[in-house]
Every structure is written in structure tokens, then in C-alpha cells.
Design a protein around this motif. Structure first.
Motif, mmCIF file in Angstrom:
data_model
loop_
_atom_site.group_PDB
_atom_site.id
_atom_site.type_symbol
_atom_site.label_atom_id
_atom_site.label_comp_id
_atom_site.label_asym_id
_atom_site.label_seq_id
_atom_site.Cartn_x
_atom_site.Cartn_y
_atom_site.Cartn_z
ATOM 1 N N THR A 24 -11.103 -10.414 1.728
ATOM 2 C CA THR A 24 -10.760 -9.350 0.795
ATOM 3 C C THR A 24 -9.248 -9.168 0.780
ATOM 4 O O THR A 24 -8.511 -9.823 1.512
ATOM 5 C CB THR A 24 -11.418 -8.012 1.203
ATOM 6 O OG1 THR A 24 -10.741 -7.487 2.360
ATOM 7 C CG2 THR A 24 -12.901 -8.202 1.526
ATOM 8 N N SER A 42 -4.592 -2.163 -0.312
ATOM 9 C CA SER A 42 -5.184 -1.148 0.562
ATOM 10 C C SER A 42 -5.058 -1.622 2.003
ATOM 11 O O SER A 42 -4.901 -2.815 2.268
ATOM 12 C CB SER A 42 -6.647 -0.890 0.204
ATOM 13 O OG SER A 42 -7.416 -2.063 0.341
ATOM 14 N N PHE A 72 -13.855 1.192 0.637
ATOM 15 C CA PHE A 72 -12.748 0.239 0.563
ATOM 16 C C PHE A 72 -13.236 -1.081 -0.035
ATOM 17 O O PHE A 72 -12.564 -1.682 -0.881
ATOM 18 C CB PHE A 72 -12.164 -0.004 1.965
ATOM 19 C CG PHE A 72 -10.991 0.871 2.305
ATOM 20 C CD1 PHE A 72 -9.704 0.363 2.354
ATOM 21 C CD2 PHE A 72 -11.183 2.220 2.578
ATOM 22 C CE1 PHE A 72 -8.615 1.169 2.673
ATOM 23 C CE2 PHE A 72 -10.109 3.035 2.900
ATOM 24 C CZ PHE A 72 -8.823 2.516 2.948
ATOM 25 N N LYS A 73 -14.403 -1.538 0.405
ATOM 26 C CA LYS A 73 -14.943 -2.797 -0.107
ATOM 27 C C LYS A 73 -15.301 -2.681 -1.577
ATOM 28 O O LYS A 73 -15.075 -3.624 -2.354
ATOM 29 C CB LYS A 73 -16.164 -3.202 0.716
ATOM 30 C CG LYS A 73 -15.815 -3.567 2.167
ATOM 31 C CD LYS A 73 -17.046 -3.768 3.028
ATOM 32 C CE LYS A 73 -17.795 -5.025 2.685
ATOM 33 N NZ LYS A 73 -18.916 -5.274 3.615
ATOM 34 N N ILE A 90 -7.971 -6.301 1.621
ATOM 35 C CA ILE A 90 -7.786 -5.124 2.474
ATOM 36 C C ILE A 90 -7.090 -5.535 3.765
ATOM 37 O O ILE A 90 -7.609 -6.352 4.537
ATOM 38 C CB ILE A 90 -9.142 -4.461 2.804
ATOM 39 C CG1 ILE A 90 -9.898 -4.127 1.526
ATOM 40 C CG2 ILE A 90 -8.935 -3.202 3.666
ATOM 41 C CD1 ILE A 90 -11.379 -3.846 1.742
ATOM 42 N N VAL A 112 0.835 -1.198 0.000
ATOM 43 C CA VAL A 112 0.000 0.000 0.000
ATOM 44 C C VAL A 112 0.871 1.249 0.000
ATOM 45 O O VAL A 112 0.439 2.314 -0.460
ATOM 46 C CB VAL A 112 -0.956 -0.009 1.215
ATOM 47 C CG1 VAL A 112 -0.198 0.182 2.523
ATOM 48 C CG2 VAL A 112 -2.037 1.056 1.081
ATOM 49 N N ASP A 137 -12.114 -2.985 -3.604
ATOM 50 C CA ASP A 137 -11.292 -4.154 -3.326
ATOM 51 C C ASP A 137 -10.826 -4.807 -4.626
ATOM 52 O O ASP A 137 -11.614 -5.011 -5.553
ATOM 53 C CB ASP A 137 -12.092 -5.158 -2.496
ATOM 54 C CG ASP A 137 -11.279 -6.391 -2.133
ATOM 55 O OD1 ASP A 137 -10.068 -6.246 -1.892
ATOM 56 O OD2 ASP A 137 -11.863 -7.494 -2.097
ATOM 57 N N LEU A 166 -13.338 -8.510 6.973
ATOM 58 C CA LEU A 166 -12.655 -8.259 5.700
ATOM 59 C C LEU A 166 -11.643 -9.362 5.362
ATOM 60 O O LEU A 166 -10.820 -9.187 4.474
ATOM 61 C CB LEU A 166 -11.948 -6.902 5.743
ATOM 62 C CG LEU A 166 -12.842 -5.670 5.940
ATOM 63 C CD1 LEU A 166 -12.002 -4.391 5.919
ATOM 64 C CD2 LEU A 166 -13.933 -5.604 4.873
ATOM 65 N N ASP A 213 -6.492 4.680 -0.291
ATOM 66 C CA ASP A 213 -5.882 3.349 -0.260
ATOM 67 C C ASP A 213 -5.420 2.966 1.140
ATOM 68 O O ASP A 213 -5.385 1.788 1.489
ATOM 69 C CB ASP A 213 -4.681 3.304 -1.209
ATOM 70 C CG ASP A 213 -5.054 3.691 -2.620
ATOM 71 O OD1 ASP A 213 -5.686 2.863 -3.302
ATOM 72 O OD2 ASP A 213 -4.741 4.830 -3.039
#
Length: 274
Positions: free
Chosen positions: A172, A131, A122-123, A174, A3, A126, A169, A80
Motif C-alpha cells: 500500500t 498517509s 487507512f486501508k 501507507i 503526509v 489507500d 501494508l 491521514d
């Protein structure tokens, strides 16, 4: 890919001083765009003069949902790296409503508001690049030393929020991290922007915390429990284990500080292996 990369966008609350400022510097060294949110205008002014790179400065109160709507409008949703770091200290006691209201509104409400403002975006984004979300907690929210109930409660709640976010999360890309500084020379300990006060022996600098966080993030660690020059990682682990032992062993709470358990706790701390 990390990131921390060129053109990625960082949003840091409490970013005009202390750990937040050091993380902003870290981001700028990686050629990131940085948006800083802080409530202290003088700190923002000093940060604006000293930070070099693409920086946006926003004065806002993280405890205000209205201010978070304004932050989203100014910053956008292409964030991010989100660091929810803003926090305040203070002392008070039972019956002191302002003490509880102010600390919980900023330290807990500021995190809740920030997550609600940005987790959905953020989702949605993704998979479009690395991130990460970092939430700043405190050892006081884990080992719970007596004397500052509101602050400890706020940081304990922040820990729980971060743990749930990490689980929610998990499928994902993230990254979610709980940053827990040790004794750090920041504004909470007298190191306000522009101050020439010397760092106390034993404390870490905010830069040390930022660099430790960076290394642990590269290793994809959720719990980032920072030592300092007085407290080792081993001691931290022992203190946390003893605190959990109050529950498991059906002792009263906070036995590390109770006179009747002092000798037992000290002996356990010396003999326990981690």
C-alpha cells in the motif's frame, strides 16, 4: 507529497505533552488539522491554550475499547497521520499485579486498540493521498535492560506489532514507522506540562525527537532510533547487536548486565565496528 501537508488530519495519542505535543506542533506548522487524545485533563487544558491552529482535544483512556469507539465518533475516519504515542512508566516486581496490568493495558493495549480502530479505514482510503502510522516504542523494548519487566515487555510487543503492520501494508501507500526515542526530557522524566524543571544535560528535548522523526519519515525509514547527547547511533547499534548475540551465541539473557560477562561485553563494545 508528504503526509505533513495542508488540510491533512493527524490523530495523536498522548499528544498533550512530551513527544506527542511536539509532533502536534510540527503538524500544525504544516497547516494540518490535529486531534489530540490524552488522559490527563490538566495537560489537555495547557495544550489547548498553547497550541495554535485547528486542534481538537479529547480526554480518553487508550486502554479502553469503549473510549476508542468514542474517539472514532468524535474524530471520524478521515485520519491521514496516526501516531500511537500514549504511554506510562512505573516500577514494580513479580507479584505486583497492578504494575503489570496498568503498564501493559496502556502501552500495549493502547496501541492494539488504536490499530484495530484505524487500520481498516487507512486501508479503505489507500491511494487517496499520503498517509502514515507512527508507533512509539522504546530502546528498553530492544536491548531489554533489567529492572522494569512490564515496561520492557510492553515496548518489545509494540515493536513486534509495528513490524507486522509494516509487512502487512507493504503493498500500500501507507507509511509505517517505529519511533524509538533516546533519553528524552518528557513527563516520564519529570518534565510535566507547566513545569519549569531544567532539561538534564545529555537528554534530548521532545522537539529534537519530533524533528528527527520528521527527517527519517521523509527518507521512508521504518526504524527511527533516536540518539541523544549521551548515546550515539553507533553505541545504540552495538548494544542491540550484543543483545541479539545472547541468542545467537547461546549465552544467558541480559549478559550486558551480568558480572561474569562485564569485561567481555565492555571489550566487545570498544572493539566492534558497525
Amino acid at each position: 507529497m508528504s503526509v505533513f501537508r495542508s488540510s491533512a488530519h493527524a490523530l495523536i495519542t498522548g499528544g498533550a505533552s512530551g513527544v506527542g505535543y511536539s509532533v502536534a506542533q510540527l503538524c500544525l506548522k504544516h497547516s494540518m488539522r490535529v486531534s489530540i487524545v490524552d488522559f490527563n485533563q490538566s495537560s489537555l487544558d495547557i495544550a489547548g491554550k498553547s497550541l495554535k491552529g485547528e486542534v481538537r482535544l479529547i480526554k480518553a483512556d487508550v486502554s479502553s475499547r469503549q473510549d476508542w469507539a468514542s474517539i472514532r465518533e468524535q474524530v471520524g475516519t478521515d485520519v491521514d497521520f496516526l501516531m500511537l504515542n500514549a504511554g506510562i512508566g512505573g516500577r514494580g516486581t513479580w507479584g505486583d499485579e497492578d504494575y503489570f496490568d496498568k503498564i501493559l493495558a496502556t502501552n500495549l493495549g493502547g496501541v492494539v486498540n488504536g490499530l484495530n480502530a484505524y487500520v481498516p479505514s487507512f486501508k479503505e482510503r489507500d491511494g487517496k493521498g499520503p498517509s502514515a502510522i507512527v508507533i512509539t516504542g522504546s530502546k528498553q523494548g530492544i536491548t531489554n535492560p533489567p529492572g522494569n519487566a512490564a515496561y520492557n515487555a510492553s515496548k518489545a510487543a509494540v515493536k513486534t506489532l509495528a513490524e507486522h503492520l509494516s509487512y502487512d501494508l507493504k503493498d500500500t501507500s501507507i507509511g509505517v514507522h517505529l519511533l524509538v526515542p533516546g533519553w528524552t526530557f518528557t513527563g516520564l522524566s519529570g518534565n510535566t506540562p507547566g513545569s519549569e524543571k531544567a532539561k538534564p544535560e545529555g537528554a534530548w528535548s521532545a522537539d529534537q525527537v519530533a524533528n528527527y522523526m520528521y527527517a527519517k519519515m521523509q527518507d521512508k525509514k521504518f526504524y527511527i532510533i533516536c540518539p541523544d547527547d549521551q548515546v550515539t547511533e553507533e553505541t545504540d547499534k552495538k548494544r542491540m547487536l550484543w543483545s541479539v548475540g545472547d541468542i545467537v551465541n547461546e549465552r544467558p539473557p541480559l549478559t550486558r548486565w551480568r558480572d561474569e560477562y562485564k569485561e567481555e561485553a565492555e571489550k566487545w563494545m570498544k572493539e566492534q565496528k558497525v
